[in-house]
Design a protein around this motif. Structure first.
Motif, PDB file in Angstrom:
ATOM      1  N   TYR A 393      16.577 -17.837  57.094  1.00 44.20           N
ATOM      2  CA  TYR A 393      17.063 -19.164  56.674  1.00 44.20           C
ATOM      3  C   TYR A 393      15.990 -20.237  56.882  1.00 44.20           C
ATOM      4  CZ  TYR A 393      18.213 -18.993  61.649  1.00 44.20           C
ATOM      5  OH  TYR A 393      18.140 -18.823  63.006  1.00 44.20           O
ATOM      6  N   ASP A 394      14.784 -19.993  56.366  1.00 42.00           N
ATOM      7  CA  ASP A 394      13.720 -21.011  56.454  1.00 42.00           C
ATOM      8  C   ASP A 394      14.246 -22.314  55.851  1.00 42.00           C
ATOM      9  OD1 ASP A 394      12.392 -18.756  57.209  1.00 42.00           O
ATOM     10  OD2 ASP A 394      11.057 -18.668  55.458  1.00 42.00           O
ATOM     11  N   GLY A 395      13.957 -23.422  56.507  1.00 40.04           N
ATOM     12  CA  GLY A 395      14.363 -24.711  55.937  1.00 40.04           C
ATOM     13  C   GLY A 395      15.671 -25.252  56.484  1.00 40.04           C
ATOM     14  N   LEU A 396      16.449 -24.406  57.160  1.00 41.97           N
ATOM     15  CA  LEU A 396      17.744 -24.898  57.662  1.00 41.97           C
ATOM     16  C   LEU A 396      17.549 -25.985  58.729  1.00 41.97           C
ATOM     17  CD1 LEU A 396      20.797 -24.899  57.934  1.00 41.97           C
ATOM     18  CD2 LEU A 396      20.644 -22.883  59.385  1.00 41.97           C
ATOM     19  N   VAL A 397      16.576 -25.761  59.624  1.00 39.88           N
ATOM     20  CA  VAL A 397      16.337 -26.743  60.685  1.00 39.88           C
ATOM     21  C   VAL A 397      15.963 -28.093  60.057  1.00 39.88           C
ATOM     22  CG1 VAL A 397      14.741 -27.322  62.577  1.00 39.88           C
ATOM     23  CG2 VAL A 397      15.762 -25.048  62.468  1.00 39.88           C
ATOM     24  N   GLU A 398      15.169 -28.039  58.989  1.00 43.27           N
ATOM     25  CA  GLU A 398      14.786 -29.266  58.281  1.00 43.27           C
ATOM     26  C   GLU A 398      16.011 -29.949  57.671  1.00 43.27           C
ATOM     27  OE1 GLU A 398      11.548 -27.635  56.145  1.00 43.27           O
ATOM     28  OE2 GLU A 398      10.904 -29.637  55.482  1.00 43.27           O
ATOM     29  N   LEU A 399      16.863 -29.129  57.087  1.00 41.41           N
ATOM     30  CA  LEU A 399      18.084 -29.664  56.464  1.00 41.41           C
ATOM     31  C   LEU A 399      18.951 -30.383  57.491  1.00 41.41           C
ATOM     32  CD1 LEU A 399      19.607 -29.406  53.672  1.00 41.41           C
ATOM     33  CD2 LEU A 399      20.836 -27.503  54.689  1.00 41.41           C
ATOM     34  N   LEU A 400      18.812 -29.977  58.759  1.00 46.24           N
ATOM     35  CA  LEU A 400      19.602 -30.607  59.822  1.00 46.24           C
ATOM     36  C   LEU A 400      18.794 -31.696  60.532  1.00 46.24           C
ATOM     37  CD1 LEU A 400      21.290 -27.379  61.258  1.00 46.24           C
ATOM     38  CD2 LEU A 400      22.262 -29.050  59.688  1.00 46.24           C
ATOM     39  N   GLY A 401      17.724 -32.142  59.906  1.00 44.83           N
ATOM     40  CA  GLY A 401      16.981 -33.283  60.439  1.00 44.83           C
ATOM     41  C   GLY A 401      15.847 -32.924  61.381  1.00 44.83           C
ATOM     42  N   GLY A 402      15.503 -31.639  61.480  1.00 45.73           N
ATOM     43  CA  GLY A 402      14.425 -31.220  62.375  1.00 45.73           C
ATOM     44  C   GLY A 402      13.110 -31.013  61.632  1.00 45.73           C
TER      45      GLY A 402
END
Ligand code: HAM
Length: 527
Positions: A393-402
């Motif tokens: 799930y690359d990108g999930l942390v970014e999607l959550l503001g990280g």
């Protein structure tokens, strides 16, 4: 009313666990503990550390991570409004209920008067910052205050003055957000990513490897292996690298864990579902192909052509199988990078001796996945046979503001894992470690000695049953038998005054005399 009927009425309600939830009882809990202990041990050997995340989180966290259109978010979450002001949510429910309106509204304005004073309280609480300070709430409060300023305050108890505002009051009270929307976690990945961001874990040596064990909640239709409160053993790897070896090692870890538990009939299915470059094009192609055969599909699949064509591939409907087999396959439409990543993951699995089965129809029900996805099935589970699901799930942390972060993980359904172990003959009793010793005591002095003996034996790791009331020796030994004790320690006046205790081995009835100081060592030799 007869006396019998009155008595019947008084009988207190008997409670049962809520549908979809259940008690897990001994001895089965011993197996649960063994499974969890094995997870702690195996995961530690792969460098994972345990994280414990809250049972509830903001609803928005799951909506954003798992996806608003997924079944989990759109239908299955246990969500509640959690206000800082006690009873506010309950009062609103009450004032808006038809029951209340029928109770008080007899052509007058009592309900509107109550609603007005409730609305004023809501505005006060908003201004005291006890309600969510969102832009939507601010706009609602402003609009409401503007409209109610037209009410003549001196005559606000009168129906003719107030009734024209009934609609305004209802709308305001219905729409204002009284507290934060909170959800019982349906899965753990979103929470682990939230924690990674919150604790700046990108500053730790990468990748960060975490696992988490605990209950999850989904309002699904309960059946064998499917519950509304169920347990997951979840593991996640987060960091800067998406090296295929990470995918393979995560899969190797869960397979090692299953092997250690001697889980039977394990099958690992893998797939690559592309990334944001190649998947959208494939989804469009799939949608176009599905539209051509729409009439031959059932209602669920027909709906999914629009909402999420990939999920059609998941269909178990018999008549749809031959149609699905002819659809274009994602493997033929991956971009160069995804294809190379997938090929490398398979090579890495081969290097580790992990056997897999490629399944192009393996799409997962959560939105955050990309590239590698996998699922593991096991024996004895019927239709709910997936014991583990996971993926990248690359990108999930970014999607959550990280910060930009790569991620991969899995969750094991612990209930299903235990079910499979039990169905294939793993006895929970086999996990008991120490033999049971029953202390049969008679007399006050013997009781004091028995308490001391129990304490010493328990400290030495023996399981000890000390009856709370005096029993004749015959009865006590019968009880020891029923409990499956291995030994009975017999303490009566004679034993206490001579200092020679009697130890009986229940399997063969053999009795020995022992001194207190020799007891623990003697028992240890028998193990
Ligand atoms: P999931 O496929 O939704 O994935 O759930 C993983 C496993 O949890 C399933 O394979 C199943 O064994 C178990 N499970 C799910 N729902 C139920 C239920 N209602 N009753 C009993 N068992 C159930 C996830 O949850 C992802 N968060 C996995 C993951 C972690 N992906 C990356 N990291």
């Amino acid at each position: 009313m007869s006396e019998g009927a009155a008595k019947k009425e008084e009988k207190p309600r008997k409670f049962q666990a809520i549908r979809g939830t259940r008690d897990i009882l001994p001895p089965e809990t011993a197996l649960w503990n063994r499974v969890e202990q094995t997870a702690h041990e195996v995961f530690a050997t792969f460098g994972f550390g345990e994280i414990r995340v809250p049972i509830f989180e903001p609803t928005e966290l799951f909506a954003r991570a798992v996806g608003s259109d997924t079944d989990i978010v759109s239908k299955e979450m246990y969500t509640f409004e959690s206000s800082e002001v006690p009873n506010l949510v309950e009062l609103r429910t009450y004032y808006l209920s038809s029951e209340y309106a029928e109770d008080v509204f007899v052509g007058g304005s009592k309900d509107t008067v109550d609603l007005l004073s409730f609305a004023v309280k809501v505005v006060d609480e908003f201004e005291n910052r006890a309600l969510p300070q969102t832009s939507e709430n601010l706009a609602l409060v402003d609009d409401f205050l503007k409209k109610v300023s037209q009410i003549d305050a001196t005559r606000s108890e009168r129906a003719d003055v107030l009734n024209p505002f009934r609609e305004v009051l209802h709308n305001f009270v219905r729409s204002v957000q009284l507290g934060d929307s909170t959800t019982l976690r349906p899965e753990a990945t979103a929470s682990v990513c939230r924690a990674y961001i919150e604790h700046n874990m990108q500053q730790l040596p990468q990748p960060v490897k975490l696992y988490c064990i605990g209950p999850m909640f989904r309002r699904e239709r309960p059946q064998k292996g499917r519950y509304r409160q169920f347990y997951q053993i979840d593991a996640e790897v987060l960091g800067g690298s998406d090296a295929p070896a990470i995918d393979a090692e995560v899969i190797e870890m869960v397979m090692t864990f299953f092997e250690r538990l001697r889980l039977e009939g394990v099958q690992l299915d893998i797939n690559c579902i592309g990334d944001k470059n190649c998947r959208p094009k494939y989804v469009e192609l799939l949608r176009a192909e599905l539209s051509k055969v729409k009439d031959k599909l059932g209602p669920d699949s027909q709906r999914r052509i629009e909402t999420n064509p990939l999920r059609v591939l998941d269909s178990k409907v018999k008549e749809e199988q031959s149609i699905i087999e002819k659809l274009p396959r994602i493997g033929d439409h991956l971009c160069e990078d995804c294809a190379a990543h997938y090929a490398a993951v398979k090579r890495e699995l081969d290097l580790r001796g992990v056997k897999y089965h490629e399944n192009w129809r393996l799409v997962r029900g959560l939105d955050y996945y990309m590239r590698t996805t996998f699922e593991i099935t096991a024996k004895g589970l019927g239709s709910q046979n997936a014991v583990c699901g996971g993926g990248r799930y690359d990108g999930l942390v970014e999607l959550l503001g990280g910060p930009p972060t790569k991620g991969i993980g899995f969750a094991i359904g612990e209930d299903r894992l235990i079910l499979s172990l039990l169905e294939t003959g793993h006895s929970p009793l086999a996990t008991r470690h120490s033999p049971l010793l029953y202390i049969a005591w008679m007399g006050e002095k013997a009781y004091a000695t028995a308490i001391r003996a129990a304490k010493n034996l328990r400290n030495a790791g023996f399981r000890v049953e000390l009856p709370p009331v005096e029993q004749k020796f015959g009865k006590a030994l019968g009880q020891a038998d029923k409990l499956g004790a291995c030994f009975a320690l017999i303490l009566g006046d004679n034993e206490v005054s001579s200092g020679e205790w009697t130890l009986k081995t229940l399997a063969d009835g053999k009795q020995e005399k022992l001194r207190e100081s020799d007891l623990v060592e003697h028992l240890k030799k028998q193990l």
